[in-house]
Design a protein around this motif. Structure first.
Motif, PDB file in Angstrom:
ATOM      1  N   ALA A   1       5.401  -1.559  -7.066  1.00  0.00           N
ATOM      2  CA  ALA A   1       4.694  -0.620  -7.960  1.00  0.00           C
ATOM      3  C   ALA A   1       5.342  -0.588  -9.345  1.00  0.00           C
ATOM      4  O   ALA A   1       4.717  -0.177 -10.321  1.00  0.00           O
ATOM      5  N   LEU A   2       6.598  -1.023  -9.433  1.00  0.00           N
ATOM      6  CA  LEU A   2       7.303  -0.987 -10.715  1.00  0.00           C
ATOM      7  C   LEU A   2       6.670  -1.943 -11.728  1.00  0.00           C
ATOM      8  O   LEU A   2       6.924  -1.849 -12.913  1.00  0.00           O
ATOM      9  N   ARG A   3       5.913  -2.901 -11.214  1.00  0.00           N
ATOM     10  CA  ARG A   3       5.303  -3.862 -12.141  1.00  0.00           C
ATOM     11  C   ARG A   3       3.786  -3.860 -12.044  1.00  0.00           C
ATOM     12  O   ARG A   3       3.130  -4.840 -12.417  1.00  0.00           O
ATOM     13  N   MET A   4       3.219  -2.776 -11.551  1.00  0.00           N
ATOM     14  CA  MET A   4       1.752  -2.690 -11.513  1.00  0.00           C
ATOM     15  C   MET A   4       1.245  -2.385 -12.919  1.00  0.00           C
ATOM     16  O   MET A   4       1.863  -1.614 -13.650  1.00  0.00           O
ATOM     17  N   PRO A   5       0.111  -2.983 -13.288  1.00  0.00           N
ATOM     18  CA  PRO A   5      -0.405  -2.708 -14.631  1.00  0.00           C
ATOM     19  C   PRO A   5      -0.825  -1.255 -14.796  1.00  0.00           C
ATOM     20  O   PRO A   5      -1.230  -0.611 -13.820  1.00  0.00           O
ATOM     21  N   GLU A   6      -0.713  -0.796 -16.027  1.00  0.00           N
ATOM     22  CA  GLU A   6      -1.090   0.582 -16.337  1.00  0.00           C
ATOM     23  C   GLU A   6      -2.571   0.787 -15.982  1.00  0.00           C
ATOM     24  O   GLU A   6      -3.387  -0.111 -16.152  1.00  0.00           O
ATOM     25  N   GLY A   7      -2.858   1.936 -15.442  1.00  0.00           N
ATOM     26  CA  GLY A   7      -4.264   2.245 -15.141  1.00  0.00           C
ATOM     27  C   GLY A   7      -4.643   1.927 -13.710  1.00  0.00           C
ATOM     28  O   GLY A   7      -5.678   2.363 -13.227  1.00  0.00           O
ATOM     29  N   LYS A   8      -3.802   1.154 -13.011  1.00  0.00           N
ATOM     30  CA  LYS A   8      -4.124   0.830 -11.618  1.00  0.00           C
ATOM     31  C   LYS A   8      -3.546   1.942 -10.740  1.00  0.00           C
ATOM     32  O   LYS A   8      -2.333   2.187 -10.771  1.00  0.00           O
ATOM     33  N   GLU A   9      -4.400   2.586  -9.980  1.00  0.00           N
ATOM     34  CA  GLU A   9      -3.919   3.757  -9.224  1.00  0.00           C
ATOM     35  C   GLU A   9      -3.294   3.345  -7.895  1.00  0.00           C
ATOM     36  O   GLU A   9      -3.815   2.489  -7.192  1.00  0.00           O
ATOM     37  N   LEU A  10      -2.153   3.952  -7.590  1.00  0.00           N
ATOM     38  CA  LEU A  10      -1.562   3.775  -6.257  1.00  0.00           C
ATOM     39  C   LEU A  10      -1.008   5.132  -5.836  1.00  0.00           C
ATOM     40  O   LEU A  10      -0.050   5.642  -6.438  1.00  0.00           O
ATOM     41  N   LEU A  11      -1.653   5.733  -4.844  1.00  0.00           N
ATOM     42  CA  LEU A  11      -1.271   7.080  -4.449  1.00  0.00           C
ATOM     43  C   LEU A  11      -0.244   7.059  -3.321  1.00  0.00           C
ATOM     44  O   LEU A  11      -0.439   6.369  -2.318  1.00  0.00           O
ATOM     45  N   VAL A  12       0.857   7.773  -3.510  1.00  0.00           N
ATOM     46  CA  VAL A  12       1.824   7.983  -2.428  1.00  0.00           C
ATOM     47  C   VAL A  12       2.045   9.489  -2.342  1.00  0.00           C
ATOM     48  O   VAL A  12       2.451  10.113  -3.337  1.00  0.00           O
ATOM     49  N   ASP A  13       1.743  10.050  -1.192  1.00  0.00           N
ATOM     50  CA  ASP A  13       1.817  11.504  -1.011  1.00  0.00           C
ATOM     51  C   ASP A  13       1.043  12.236  -2.109  1.00  0.00           C
ATOM     52  O   ASP A  13       1.532  13.217  -2.688  1.00  0.00           O
ATOM     53  N   GLY A  14      -0.105  11.703  -2.457  1.00  0.00           N
ATOM     54  CA  GLY A  14      -0.962  12.357  -3.449  1.00  0.00           C
ATOM     55  C   GLY A  14      -0.529  12.137  -4.888  1.00  0.00           C
ATOM     56  O   GLY A  14      -1.173  12.635  -5.813  1.00  0.00           O
ATOM     57  N   ILE A  15       0.557  11.392  -5.096  1.00  0.00           N
ATOM     58  CA  ILE A  15       1.009  11.171  -6.483  1.00  0.00           C
ATOM     59  C   ILE A  15       0.671   9.741  -6.894  1.00  0.00           C
ATOM     60  O   ILE A  15       0.911   8.793  -6.130  1.00  0.00           O
ATOM     61  N   ASN A  16       0.132   9.598  -8.097  1.00  0.00           N
ATOM     62  CA  ASN A  16      -0.174   8.256  -8.590  1.00  0.00           C
ATOM     63  C   ASN A  16       1.116   7.637  -9.128  1.00  0.00           C
ATOM     64  O   ASN A  16       1.559   7.928 -10.242  1.00  0.00           O
ATOM     65  N   VAL A  17       1.725   6.773  -8.328  1.00  0.00           N
ATOM     66  CA  VAL A  17       3.055   6.263  -8.696  1.00  0.00           C
ATOM     67  C   VAL A  17       2.988   5.344  -9.917  1.00  0.00           C
ATOM     68  O   VAL A  17       3.957   5.255 -10.683  1.00  0.00           O
TER      69      VAL A  17
ATOM     70  N   ASP B   1       4.169 -11.234  -7.287  1.00  0.00           N
ATOM     71  CA  ASP B   1       3.635 -10.289  -6.289  1.00  0.00           C
ATOM     72  C   ASP B   1       2.232 -10.695  -5.878  1.00  0.00           C
ATOM     73  O   ASP B   1       1.883 -10.702  -4.695  1.00  0.00           O
ATOM     74  N   GLU B   2       1.413 -11.025  -6.895  1.00  0.00           N
ATOM     75  CA  GLU B   2       0.012 -11.360  -6.595  1.00  0.00           C
ATOM     76  C   GLU B   2      -0.081 -12.663  -5.816  1.00  0.00           C
ATOM     77  O   GLU B   2      -0.881 -12.789  -4.891  1.00  0.00           O
ATOM     78  N   HIS B   3       0.757 -13.604  -6.200  1.00  0.00           N
ATOM     79  CA  HIS B   3       0.786 -14.880  -5.460  1.00  0.00           C
ATOM     80  C   HIS B   3       1.161 -14.615  -4.000  1.00  0.00           C
ATOM     81  O   HIS B   3       0.505 -15.117  -3.081  1.00  0.00           O
TER      82      HIS B   3
ATOM     83  N   ALA C   1       0.823  -1.219   0.000  1.00  0.00           N
ATOM     84  CA  ALA C   1       0.000   0.000   0.000  1.00  0.00           C
ATOM     85  C   ALA C   1       0.857   1.269   0.000  1.00  0.00           C
ATOM     86  O   ALA C   1       0.334   2.373  -0.122  1.00  0.00           O
ATOM     87  N   GLY C   2       2.157   1.118   0.164  1.00  0.00           N
ATOM     88  CA  GLY C   2       3.025   2.299   0.141  1.00  0.00           C
ATOM     89  C   GLY C   2       3.237   2.936   1.501  1.00  0.00           C
ATOM     90  O   GLY C   2       3.725   4.070   1.592  1.00  0.00           O
ATOM     91  N   ASP C   3       2.912   2.222   2.567  1.00  0.00           N
ATOM     92  CA  ASP C   3       3.213   2.768   3.913  1.00  0.00           C
ATOM     93  C   ASP C   3       4.730   2.925   4.063  1.00  0.00           C
ATOM     94  O   ASP C   3       5.499   2.181   3.446  1.00  0.00           O
TER      95      ASP C   3
ATOM     96  N   ASP D   1      12.709   7.454  -4.700  1.00  0.00           N
ATOM     97  CA  ASP D   1      13.377   7.013  -3.461  1.00  0.00           C
ATOM     98  C   ASP D   1      12.701   5.798  -2.839  1.00  0.00           C
ATOM     99  O   ASP D   1      13.269   5.132  -1.983  1.00  0.00           O
ATOM    100  N   TRP D   2      11.498   5.478  -3.287  1.00  0.00           N
ATOM    101  CA  TRP D   2      10.818   4.292  -2.754  1.00  0.00           C
ATOM    102  C   TRP D   2      11.226   2.994  -3.462  1.00  0.00           C
ATOM    103  O   TRP D   2      10.655   1.928  -3.223  1.00  0.00           O
ATOM    104  N   VAL D   3      12.234   3.087  -4.325  1.00  0.00           N
ATOM    105  CA  VAL D   3      12.814   1.872  -4.928  1.00  0.00           C
ATOM    106  C   VAL D   3      14.215   1.705  -4.348  1.00  0.00           C
ATOM    107  O   VAL D   3      15.111   2.511  -4.627  1.00  0.00           O
ATOM    108  N   GLY D   4      14.429   0.677  -3.556  1.00  0.00           N
ATOM    109  CA  GLY D   4      15.769   0.444  -3.016  1.00  0.00           C
ATOM    110  C   GLY D   4      16.704  -0.006  -4.132  1.00  0.00           C
ATOM    111  O   GLY D   4      16.261  -0.666  -5.086  1.00  0.00           O
ATOM    112  N   GLY D   5      17.980   0.339  -4.027  1.00  0.00           N
ATOM    113  CA  GLY D   5      18.952  -0.017  -5.070  1.00  0.00           C
ATOM    114  C   GLY D   5      18.907  -1.498  -5.423  1.00  0.00           C
ATOM    115  O   GLY D   5      18.887  -1.880  -6.599  1.00  0.00           O
ATOM    116  N   ARG D   6      18.851  -2.350  -4.404  1.00  0.00           N
ATOM    117  CA  ARG D   6      18.892  -3.798  -4.663  1.00  0.00           C
ATOM    118  C   ARG D   6      17.541  -4.338  -5.128  1.00  0.00           C
ATOM    119  O   ARG D   6      17.405  -5.537  -5.365  1.00  0.00           O
ATOM    120  N   TYR D   7      16.550  -3.460  -5.194  1.00  0.00           N
ATOM    121  CA  TYR D   7      15.208  -3.859  -5.658  1.00  0.00           C
ATOM    122  C   TYR D   7      14.871  -3.125  -6.958  1.00  0.00           C
ATOM    123  O   TYR D   7      13.706  -2.914  -7.253  1.00  0.00           O
TER     124      TYR D   7
END
Ligand code: F6P
Length: 540
Positions: free
Chosen positions: A97-113, A299-301, A81-83, A263-269
């Protein structure tokens, strides 16, 4: 809140271990001959066999109780959820979030990542198409034929691993080289034989402040300018992948040629973010998206499957069981596929930079072991190197065997030999060879002690249909989520890496002392001497 080791579920596991410690895998299999058909999970087209781990149904049940007591499900949901679960750095952890399908909204600090992610994917696609079709020209008018990725840690290991893993899917008409080490030899060897007018440098650095990467990038630019390129041509031959726009501009790269991440993507991720630009260049945008779909499937599994049938969860629980109850402190990663030769190295950073921690999220010193040492080599090469220790050494090393049912290069009889060897290792480790069996095989008595294999050595086996961009994505996500599961059980922050800081700071100080011809500033006597010996005498 109770300490982990004071929790009821932990104590039940301690007691349970006592009842199991003298029961061997041989006994477990003879008590239940169908064990090998039961302690398996078949999901997302992965066959995961953990029947050769030293566990019973009861062990799994108790480990799941521990996971529940540690709030694993809530932590998973919080991450997706982006906590801001990376509490020390006050950041969300959103590689998913890097592999979420286009069109699926995920808000972090008001931005749809998700929108941001797909915006960058689109610009990577356009860029890759231009390079791959030859539309993008170098300073002499020729198309780019060589890609040199300069980065280190997560900005190198993912790209180089993915390039090697997916080489089968590359067209072979471009060369790809990867430079990471501050040792100048790495860059010099990577540049050997390259024409600057046909070479594109990708400077990959999340922070754009990393000493190794910036030093290599500056030397690469000097090489480029010395060998025919002009300052005006730099824009055609240097692009950046970073979160730090200002530093990219300061270095002299056109921000038009910068591919961003967050910044929400760690280097090793980050191998499935813009850090994977070299991967996309190598296999093409469609195959890259196929890899993202593989990540997403895992992810879904992970998010939606009950723990009992959840591959990354069970793997993580087994890691905790092996580390904390069986006291096994390393984990071998043994892919039986040569294309995965850099996979163990990639996992070293993913696992050890994540879970090499000794304080809890609340800052208390742990009184139990955390992240094991991950290491490995592809089979069968490892068999002729370190497997002796795995089979007969005094240290017990849990092994992950990874194999593919269909080979990419079907060269008779190689694949059968490869798979036979992989399956045989797990069998030998689990069941060994008793003294009686050795005697019956006619071994002369003086050699008997040397020919006995104790067995009872745990392993897991993963079978997938074929190595593809899609299966690679699934495999990487599977280990990402296993690492997460372990971290939650241990109550640590798997997403910072403060342990690498001290060495970096001290190195900066020593660099200035070396540049000052050994004007050493008060280290211990050992460090002082080493600096003095290394610093070059002033030339007259
Ligand atoms: O080794 C520490 C580290 O920060 C890793 O976590 C990271 O992957 C690597 O350095 C490279 O960092 P950057 O991408 O910022 O250059």
């Amino acid at each position: 809140m109770h300490k982990l080791t004071d929790k009821a579920s932990w104590k039940s596991l301690v007691n349970h271990y006592r009842s199991l410690e003298n029961i061997s895998l041989r006994e477990l299999f003879s008590e239940d001959p169908d064990r090998g058909k039961k302690l398996i999970i078949r999901a997302t087209d992965i066959y995961f066999d953990y029947s050769k781990q030293r566990v019973t149904d009861e062990t799994i049940k108790l480990l799941i109780n521990l996971a529940r007591e540690q709030g694993l499900k809530e932590r998973m949901e919080a991450m997706f959820a982006g906590d801001r679960i990376n509490t020390t750095e006050n950041r969300s952890v959103l590689h998913t979030a890097l592999r979420m399908p286009e069109g699926k909204e995920l808000l972090v600090d008001g931005i749809n990542v998700t929108e941001e992610v797909h915006r960058v994917l689109a610009s990577m696609t356009t860029f890759c198409d231009r390079i791959r079709t030859g539309e993008w020209k170098g300073f002499s008018g020729k198309p780019v034929r060589n890609i040199v990725n300069i980065g280190i840690g997560g900005s190198d290991l993912g790209p180089v691993m993915a390039y090697e893993a997916l080489k089968y899917y590359t067209s072979g008409d471009m060369t790809f080289r990867f430079v990471s080490n501050i040792d100048g030899s790495d860059l010099v060897e990577a540049l050997r034989g390259l024409n600057p007018d046909e070479t594109l440098f990708i400077i990959s650095s999340k922070t754009f402040t990393t000493l190794e990467t910036l030093t290599n990038a500056k030397s690469a630019r000097r090489w480029f300018l010395k060998n025919g390129g002009s300052k005006a041509d730099v824009a055609k031959h240097f692009v950046a992948v970073s979160t730090n726009r200002e530093k990219v501009i300061e270095f002299g790269i056109d921000p038009e040629n910068m591919f961003g991440f967050w910044d929400w993507v760690g280097g090793r991720y980050s191998m499935d973010s813009a850090i994977g630009l070299s991967t996309m260049l190598a296999v093409g945008p469609e195959a890259f998206r196929e890899m993202l779909r593989g990540f997403r499937e895992m992810d879904e599994h992970f998010l939606n499957t009950p723990f009992e049938q959840n591959i990354p969860v069970i793997m993580g629980l087994l890691a905790v069981w092996n580390t904390n109850f069986l006291n096994l402190r390393t984990q071998a990663i043994l892919p039986y596929d040569n294309y995965l030769k850099r996979f163990p190295a990639y996992l070293q950073q993913l696992t050890m930079e994540s879970n090499g921690k000794s304080v809890t999220l609340e800052g208390h010193r742990v009184d139990y072991h955390t992240g094991p040492v991950y290491w490995g080599e592809p089979g069968t090469n490892g068999q002729h190197s370190f497997y002796q220790l795995i089979h007969q050494g005094t240290m017990i090393i849990p092994c992950d065997f990874i194999g593919f049912i269909s080979p990419l290069n079907d060269l008779e009889p190689h694949h059968d030999y490869l798979m036979a060897n992989m399956i045989a290792q797990g069998e030998a480790l689990a069941f060994g060879k008793t003294r009686k069996e050795a005697e019956e095989a006619g071994i002369e008595s003086r050699l008997l002690p040397h020919k006995v294999f104790e067995g009872n050595r745990p392993s897991s086996t993963f079978l997938l249909e074929k190595l593809t961009p899609h299966t690679l994505g699934k495999l990487v996500a599977m280990y990402e989520h296993t690492v997460f599961t372990q971290g939650v059980l241990w109550g640590i922050n798997s997403f910072d890496q403060m342990g690498v800081e001290l060495g970096k700071v001290l190195a900066e100080k020593i660099i200035s002392e070396l540049e000052d011809q050994g004007n050493v500033m008060g280290h211990d006597s050992s460090t002082n001497e080493l600096i003095k010996i290394i610093s070059r005498p002033v030339t007259p």
